[in-house]
Design a protein around this motif. Sequence first.
Motif, mmCIF file in Angstrom:
data_model
loop_
_atom_site.group_PDB
_atom_site.id
_atom_site.type_symbol
_atom_site.label_atom_id
_atom_site.label_comp_id
_atom_site.label_asym_id
_atom_site.label_seq_id
_atom_site.Cartn_x
_atom_site.Cartn_y
_atom_site.Cartn_z
ATOM 1 N N ALA B 101 0.852 -1.189 0.000
ATOM 2 C CA ALA B 101 0.000 0.000 0.000
ATOM 3 C C ALA B 101 0.884 1.234 0.000
ATOM 4 C CB ALA B 101 -0.923 -0.011 1.208
ATOM 5 N N PHE B 102 0.353 2.334 -0.530
ATOM 6 C CA PHE B 102 1.125 3.578 -0.637
ATOM 7 C C PHE B 102 0.335 4.720 -0.001
ATOM 8 C CE2 PHE B 102 2.624 0.717 -3.802
ATOM 9 C CZ PHE B 102 3.970 0.987 -3.955
ATOM 10 N N LEU B 103 1.026 5.543 0.741
ATOM 11 C CA LEU B 103 0.371 6.692 1.365
ATOM 12 C C LEU B 103 1.031 7.977 0.866
ATOM 13 C CD1 LEU B 103 -1.861 7.459 3.405
ATOM 14 C CD2 LEU B 103 -0.065 7.634 5.127
ATOM 15 N N GLU B 111 2.365 16.915 -8.666
ATOM 16 C CA GLU B 111 3.077 16.074 -9.623
ATOM 17 C C GLU B 111 3.687 14.859 -8.922
ATOM 18 O OE1 GLU B 111 3.221 19.313 -9.382
ATOM 19 O OE2 GLU B 111 2.384 19.948 -11.299
ATOM 20 N N GLU B 112 4.228 15.089 -7.721
ATOM 21 C CA GLU B 112 4.801 13.961 -6.975
ATOM 22 C C GLU B 112 3.705 12.993 -6.531
ATOM 23 O OE1 GLU B 112 8.756 15.798 -4.851
ATOM 24 O OE2 GLU B 112 6.824 16.639 -4.305
ATOM 25 N N ASN B 113 2.545 13.552 -6.146
ATOM 26 C CA ASN B 113 1.414 12.691 -5.785
ATOM 27 C C ASN B 113 0.976 11.862 -6.989
ATOM 28 O OD1 ASN B 113 0.695 13.000 -3.000
ATOM 29 N ND2 ASN B 113 0.196 15.128 -3.463
ATOM 30 N N TYR B 114 0.963 12.506 -8.147
ATOM 31 C CA TYR B 114 0.603 11.792 -9.380
ATOM 32 C C TYR B 114 1.576 10.631 -9.613
ATOM 33 C CZ TYR B 114 0.359 10.646 -14.300
ATOM 34 O OH TYR B 114 0.273 9.963 -15.474
ATOM 35 N N LEU B 115 2.866 10.937 -9.447
ATOM 36 C CA LEU B 115 3.875 9.904 -9.693
ATOM 37 C C LEU B 115 3.730 8.739 -8.719
ATOM 38 C CD1 LEU B 115 6.989 12.119 -10.467
ATOM 39 C CD2 LEU B 115 5.756 10.635 -12.059
ATOM 40 N N LEU B 116 3.376 9.047 -7.466
ATOM 41 C CA LEU B 116 3.254 7.971 -6.481
ATOM 42 C C LEU B 116 2.085 7.046 -6.828
ATOM 43 C CD1 LEU B 116 4.661 6.923 -3.911
ATOM 44 C CD2 LEU B 116 2.831 7.985 -2.614
ATOM 45 N N GLN B 117 0.935 7.649 -7.248
ATOM 46 C CA GLN B 117 -0.186 6.773 -7.604
ATOM 47 C C GLN B 117 0.131 5.991 -8.879
ATOM 48 O OE1 GLN B 117 -2.812 6.919 -10.142
ATOM 49 N NE2 GLN B 117 -1.509 8.366 -11.265
ATOM 50 N N LYS B 118 0.964 6.586 -9.754
ATOM 51 C CA LYS B 118 1.345 5.867 -10.971
ATOM 52 C C LYS B 118 2.236 4.679 -10.619
ATOM 53 C CE LYS B 118 2.760 6.585 -15.716
ATOM 54 N NZ LYS B 118 3.041 7.588 -16.748
ATOM 55 N N LEU B 119 3.141 4.915 -9.675
ATOM 56 C CA LEU B 119 3.994 3.818 -9.203
ATOM 57 C C LEU B 119 3.131 2.696 -8.623
ATOM 58 C CD1 LEU B 119 6.890 2.710 -8.468
ATOM 59 C CD2 LEU B 119 6.592 3.836 -6.261
ATOM 60 N N ALA B 120 2.108 3.097 -7.821
ATOM 61 C CA ALA B 120 1.246 2.093 -7.193
ATOM 62 C C ALA B 120 0.431 1.340 -8.243
ATOM 63 C CB ALA B 120 0.317 2.774 -6.189
ATOM 64 N N ARG B 121 -0.262 2.067 -9.102
ATOM 65 C CA ARG B 121 -1.208 1.439 -10.026
ATOM 66 C C ARG B 121 -0.513 0.789 -11.222
ATOM 67 N NH1 ARG B 121 -4.769 6.141 -8.670
ATOM 68 N NH2 ARG B 121 -6.370 5.242 -7.321
ATOM 69 N N ALA B 122 0.333 1.592 -11.895
ATOM 70 C CA ALA B 122 0.945 1.099 -13.131
ATOM 71 C C ALA B 122 2.204 0.282 -12.833
ATOM 72 C CB ALA B 122 1.273 2.269 -14.054
ATOM 73 N N GLY B 123 2.957 0.706 -11.839
ATOM 74 C CA GLY B 123 4.207 0.022 -11.545
ATOM 75 C C GLY B 123 3.984 -1.262 -10.772
ATOM 76 N N GLY B 125 0.802 -2.376 -9.535
ATOM 77 C CA GLY B 125 -0.445 -3.053 -9.905
ATOM 78 C C GLY B 125 -1.443 -3.162 -8.772
ATOM 79 N N THR B 126 -1.476 -2.173 -7.892
ATOM 80 C CA THR B 126 -2.470 -2.181 -6.817
ATOM 81 C C THR B 126 -3.188 -0.847 -6.763
ATOM 82 O OG1 THR B 126 -2.824 -2.426 -4.434
ATOM 83 C CG2 THR B 126 -0.760 -1.401 -5.105
ATOM 84 N N ASN B 127 -4.448 -0.884 -6.270
ATOM 85 C CA ASN B 127 -5.174 0.365 -6.036
ATOM 86 C C ASN B 127 -5.032 0.825 -4.589
ATOM 87 O OD1 ASN B 127 -6.156 0.871 -8.637
ATOM 88 N ND2 ASN B 127 -7.805 -0.637 -8.360
ATOM 89 N N ASN B 128 -4.156 0.179 -3.852
ATOM 90 C CA ASN B 128 -3.962 0.564 -2.444
ATOM 91 C C ASN B 128 -3.139 1.846 -2.354
ATOM 92 O OD1 ASN B 128 -5.306 -1.737 -1.701
ATOM 93 N ND2 ASN B 128 -3.439 -2.922 -1.292
ATOM 94 N N ILE B 129 -3.805 2.955 -2.669
ATOM 95 C CA ILE B 129 -3.118 4.251 -2.577
ATOM 96 C C ILE B 129 -4.066 5.215 -1.880
ATOM 97 C CG2 ILE B 129 -3.805 4.695 -4.995
ATOM 98 C CD1 ILE B 129 -0.687 6.339 -3.952
ATOM 99 N N ASP B 130 -3.570 5.909 -0.894
ATOM 100 C CA ASP B 130 -4.392 6.878 -0.174
ATOM 101 C C ASP B 130 -3.539 8.092 0.159
ATOM 102 O OD1 ASP B 130 -6.555 8.032 1.073
ATOM 103 O OD2 ASP B 130 -7.150 6.176 2.086
ATOM 104 N N HIS B 131 -4.170 9.048 0.832
ATOM 105 C CA HIS B 131 -3.551 10.355 1.001
ATOM 106 C C HIS B 131 -3.822 10.865 2.404
ATOM 107 C CE1 HIS B 131 -2.813 14.633 0.369
ATOM 108 N NE2 HIS B 131 -2.214 14.313 -0.742
ATOM 109 N N CYS B 132 -2.847 11.492 3.001
ATOM 110 C CA CYS B 132 -3.018 11.940 4.383
ATOM 111 C C CYS B 132 -4.052 13.030 4.525
ATOM 112 C CB CYS B 132 -1.674 12.414 4.957
ATOM 113 S SG CYS B 132 -1.142 14.001 4.313
ATOM 114 N N ALA B 133 -4.414 13.687 3.421
ATOM 115 C CA ALA B 133 -5.369 14.794 3.505
ATOM 116 C C ALA B 133 -6.795 14.349 3.213
ATOM 117 C CB ALA B 133 -4.972 15.899 2.547
#
Lengths: 264, 135
Positions: B101-103, B111-123, B125-133
């Motif tokens: 999972a990625f937070l 842009e960095e948030n975009y890259l992190l979700q891309k790493l999670a989803r595309a890199g 292969g999980t939808n386990n991505i969330d955000h502290c806000a």
Amino acid sequence: MKETIKDKVKELLSQGKITGFVGLRQRGQDISPYVFTDPEELEELSLGDRDRPGDARYPLVGLLGDLTERFPTEIFGLLVRGCDERALRVRMADNRVTPLSPDRVIPVGFSCPPELAQACRCHKPWPDALTAGEPTPGVNLAEEPFSGDLLEEMDKWTDILNRCVKCFGCRDICPVCSCRECTVEQEAMVPQRELPPAPSFLMTRAVHMVGRCVYCGLCEQACPADIPLKSLYRLVAAAFGQDAAAPGAVTVPYYTPTGARTGE
Amino acid sequence: MKYKATLTTCPYCGCGCNFYLETVDGRLIGTLPSKTSPVNQGRLCVKGWNAHAFVQHPKRLTKPLLRKNGELTEVSWDEALDFTARRLKEIKEAGGPDALAFLASAKITNEENYLLQKLARAGVGTNNIDHCARL
């Protein structure tokens, strides 16, 4: 009024009587605290009025207290309204290891317009160090609501206090709060990590404001939960015998602000 | 002696409250909510009020730390990133992509948030991505 203040500050700066003038600066739509060190900068001096009188007031006494500690030999000028001057006196009366000494500050004062005095429910909307303006009639605080009996009003207040989100904004913005360690952060006095906080959170603070609160209203304006803190402090102070029409000069038995020296 | 109040936006969540960061001679001394901001109108939450506190805090991490033999040890960025990439791969191989999972953070850029979700989803292969806000 502003020109009179500017002239006075220019004089103090150019004669070298002060190192800096703690006031407010306007740039565009933006009004913020500022320490003027160059008379040229005074073109940007603001009295804290943007869209209406006093809508950009900031805790300048708090900033002054911080600066006098950081620069222990410098003398500062200070922009004061009636409430700022009262706060300054409270800070000067603190018997601390590093007190805010009267010879470290030259107040430059102006009176608030009647409109603001009414909006703030202020009993003395002008400072004694009046550089600009005339004394404005104050509000008779004895006729204010919430100056009744604390126990009778407690049920109503319990509901109001439950709105607190414990942002500590009331304490952080308070010009007379200067303790190094704050009682409302002590587990022994207030249970920590609870929301809404136990009533002891705001009530302990209210007790500590007795005889200190200058009713400037900055806490109320900073409160995201719209808690009428001035009224609460007035009510609690009344329980300790404070004259509603003349706030101040009341002490709470056994309470001394942390960091203060006693009996020495 | 130079005091400045710098108007900026709170980094903690998506509301966009405005406050002043107060500095004396370049050192942060406090946060003050902007009275004239239409967003927060002179108010802040407990996080915003303390937004200045971490920046120059003596306990702030300035180098990557890796736990070696039970003790946190300063290492180079190369070593830290190599270790992280190797462990992420191992965990994915052993437990599948959803074992990770990625937070993301409000304190980094869009842009960095975009890259992190891309790493999670595309890199990964999980939808386990969330955000502290995500308040």
